[in-house]
Design a protein around this motif. Structure first.
Motif: not given
Length: 144
Positions: A49-54
């Motif tokens: 799974t690809k996650l955008r981490v901010t």
């Protein structure tokens, strides 16, 4: 029967990162960890799974791929690779408040072409179809 793991689409919490010395260690998915890779450990999202981490402190963001399980420390929601932590500029702090969002891979980045199909006239002929005189000639030859 198939089960689908449901996870919140966005999570907010504390992130930590792997030490650079963890390079070469096997993750829960079986892959080897490299400090420059953009990977992470998450408790519930499926591997891959690809996650955008901010990073909330500075607004920097990075997209990482889940390759490991964890973190198992209370109050932590994600463990980042050293490279991902560097991209978010959290190496000096050690722990940072981040927001995690699943990257939707089902979005098609282009518009498919519109095809023009030829039109066919499949009308009925008004002229009667038959063998006429040719059929009679063929019939005579065969009867000989």
């Amino acid at each position: 029967m198939a089960f689908t793991l449901l996870c919140a689409q966005t999570q907010k919490g504390k992130a930590t990162f792997y030490s650079k010395r963890a390079t070469g260690a096997r993750t829960a998915s079986g892959e080897r960890l490299h400090h420059d890779s953009l990977t992470c450990a998450h408790r519930s999202h499926p591997f891959g799974t690809k996650l955008r981490v901010t990073n909330h402190a500075n607004g920097k963001e990075v997209i990482v791929r889940v390759t490991d399980r964890g973190p198992f420390s209370r109050g932590r929601i994600i463990d980042l690779s050293w490279g991902a932590a560097k991209a978010l500029d959290i190496l000096d702090q050690g722990v940072a408040v981040v927001e995690i969002e699943v990257v939707n891979e089902n979005i098609i980045p282009f518009k498919p072409p519109v095809y023009q199909f030829p039109e066919f006239d499949l009308g009925v002929s008004k002229k009667p179809i038959g063998f006429g005189k040719d059929w009679r000639k063929l019939k005579k030859r065969m009867s000989r």
